[in-house]
Design a protein around this motif. Structure first.
Motif, PDB file in Angstrom:
ATOM      1  N   ILE A 182       0.887  -1.077   0.104  1.00 36.26           N
ATOM      2  CA  ILE A 182       0.171   0.000   0.078  1.00 36.26           C
ATOM      3  C   ILE A 182       0.904   1.380   0.028  1.00 36.26           C
ATOM      4  O   ILE A 182       1.764   1.394   0.716  1.00 36.26           O
ATOM      5  CB  ILE A 182      -1.046   0.079   1.239  1.00 36.26           C
ATOM      6  N   SER A 183       0.790   1.925  -1.011  1.00 37.07           N
ATOM      7  CA  SER A 183       1.582   3.369  -1.241  1.00 37.07           C
ATOM      8  C   SER A 183       0.874   4.588  -0.726  1.00 37.07           C
ATOM      9  O   SER A 183       1.610   5.500  -0.631  1.00 37.07           O
ATOM     10  CB  SER A 183       2.357   3.238  -2.503  1.00 37.07           C
ATOM     11  N   THR A 184      -0.312   4.490  -0.504  1.00 37.23           N
ATOM     12  CA  THR A 184      -1.160   5.665  -0.461  1.00 37.23           C
ATOM     13  C   THR A 184      -2.028   5.588   0.686  1.00 37.23           C
ATOM     14  O   THR A 184      -2.754   4.618   0.903  1.00 37.23           O
ATOM     15  CB  THR A 184      -1.999   6.324  -1.763  1.00 37.23           C
ATOM     16  N   ILE A 185      -2.449   6.771   1.532  1.00 32.60           N
ATOM     17  CA  ILE A 185      -3.503   6.375   2.464  1.00 32.60           C
ATOM     18  C   ILE A 185      -4.805   6.599   1.898  1.00 32.60           C
ATOM     19  O   ILE A 185      -5.938   6.410   2.577  1.00 32.60           O
ATOM     20  CB  ILE A 185      -3.317   7.492   3.547  1.00 32.60           C
ATOM     21  N   LYS A 186      -4.968   6.770   0.554  1.00 32.20           N
ATOM     22  CA  LYS A 186      -6.294   6.841  -0.093  1.00 32.20           C
ATOM     23  C   LYS A 186      -6.413   5.545  -0.644  1.00 32.20           C
ATOM     24  O   LYS A 186      -7.535   5.246  -1.258  1.00 32.20           O
ATOM     25  CB  LYS A 186      -6.161   8.020  -1.235  1.00 32.20           C
ATOM     26  N   ASP A 187      -5.646   4.356  -0.501  1.00 26.00           N
ATOM     27  CA  ASP A 187      -5.722   3.168  -0.631  1.00 26.00           C
ATOM     28  C   ASP A 187      -7.240   2.619  -0.197  1.00 26.00           C
ATOM     29  O   ASP A 187      -7.575   3.043   0.862  1.00 26.00           O
ATOM     30  CB  ASP A 187      -4.789   2.327  -0.140  1.00 26.00           C
ATOM     31  N   ILE A 228      -7.069   1.158   3.108  1.00 20.47           N
ATOM     32  CA  ILE A 228      -6.849   2.170   4.388  1.00 20.47           C
ATOM     33  C   ILE A 228      -8.090   3.055   4.675  1.00 20.47           C
ATOM     34  O   ILE A 228      -8.432   3.151   5.888  1.00 20.47           O
ATOM     35  CB  ILE A 228      -5.607   3.135   4.064  1.00 20.47           C
ATOM     36  N   VAL A 229      -8.691   3.396   3.612  1.00 15.34           N
ATOM     37  CA  VAL A 229      -9.843   4.354   3.972  1.00 15.34           C
ATOM     38  C   VAL A 229     -11.073   3.585   4.735  1.00 15.34           C
ATOM     39  O   VAL A 229     -11.532   3.931   5.857  1.00 15.34           O
ATOM     40  CB  VAL A 229     -10.504   4.646   2.565  1.00 15.34           C
ATOM     41  N   ARG A 270      -9.875   2.831   8.532  1.00  9.88           N
ATOM     42  CA  ARG A 270     -10.176   4.111   9.071  1.00  9.88           C
ATOM     43  C   ARG A 270     -11.514   4.280   9.492  1.00  9.88           C
ATOM     44  O   ARG A 270     -11.884   4.543  10.587  1.00  9.88           O
ATOM     45  CB  ARG A 270      -9.566   5.448   8.448  1.00  9.88           C
ATOM     46  N   PHE A 326      -2.693  -6.143   7.999  1.00 13.57           N
ATOM     47  CA  PHE A 326      -1.697  -5.019   7.664  1.00 13.57           C
ATOM     48  C   PHE A 326      -0.604  -5.007   8.455  1.00 13.57           C
ATOM     49  O   PHE A 326      -0.680  -5.561   9.529  1.00 13.57           O
ATOM     50  CB  PHE A 326      -2.427  -3.629   7.943  1.00 13.57           C
ATOM     51  N   CYS A 344       3.888  -4.217   8.460  1.00 11.81           N
ATOM     52  CA  CYS A 344       4.997  -3.026   8.176  1.00 11.81           C
ATOM     53  C   CYS A 344       5.793  -3.697   7.074  1.00 11.81           C
ATOM     54  O   CYS A 344       6.296  -4.867   7.360  1.00 11.81           O
ATOM     55  CB  CYS A 344       6.001  -2.393   9.343  1.00 11.81           C
TER      56      CYS A 344
END
Length: 70
Positions: free
Chosen positions: A5-10, A13-14, A17, A53, A55
């Motif tokens: 995952i390279s963006t918090i807009k994935d 991730i949405v 949250r 998820f 690291c």
């Protein structure tokens, strides 16, 4: 399948949250589990895990059981 995952807009991730709020959990009828022990409890109870998820550099199978990666 393991994917980075390279963006918090994935979308994953949405969703994660959103599940951090009670209204998000009720809306999606899902929960967010945090920590190896709780994930293990869910797996032992036969619950389906949608996403894990972790690291980069950590082993996703360190939760104590072999997770499917397909």
């Amino acid at each position: 399948m393991i994917s980075e995952i390279s963006t918090i807009k994935d979308e994953r991730i949405v969703m994660a949250r959103e599940l951090s709020t009670s209204s998000g959990r009720l809306k999606n009828k899902k929960i967010l589990l945090e920590g190896k022990q709780i994930i293990n409890w869910a797996l032992q109870a036969g619950k389906e895990i949608e996403h894990v998820f972790f690291c980069k550099g950590n082993n996703p199978n360190s939760v104590g059981v072999r997770l499917r990666t397909d």
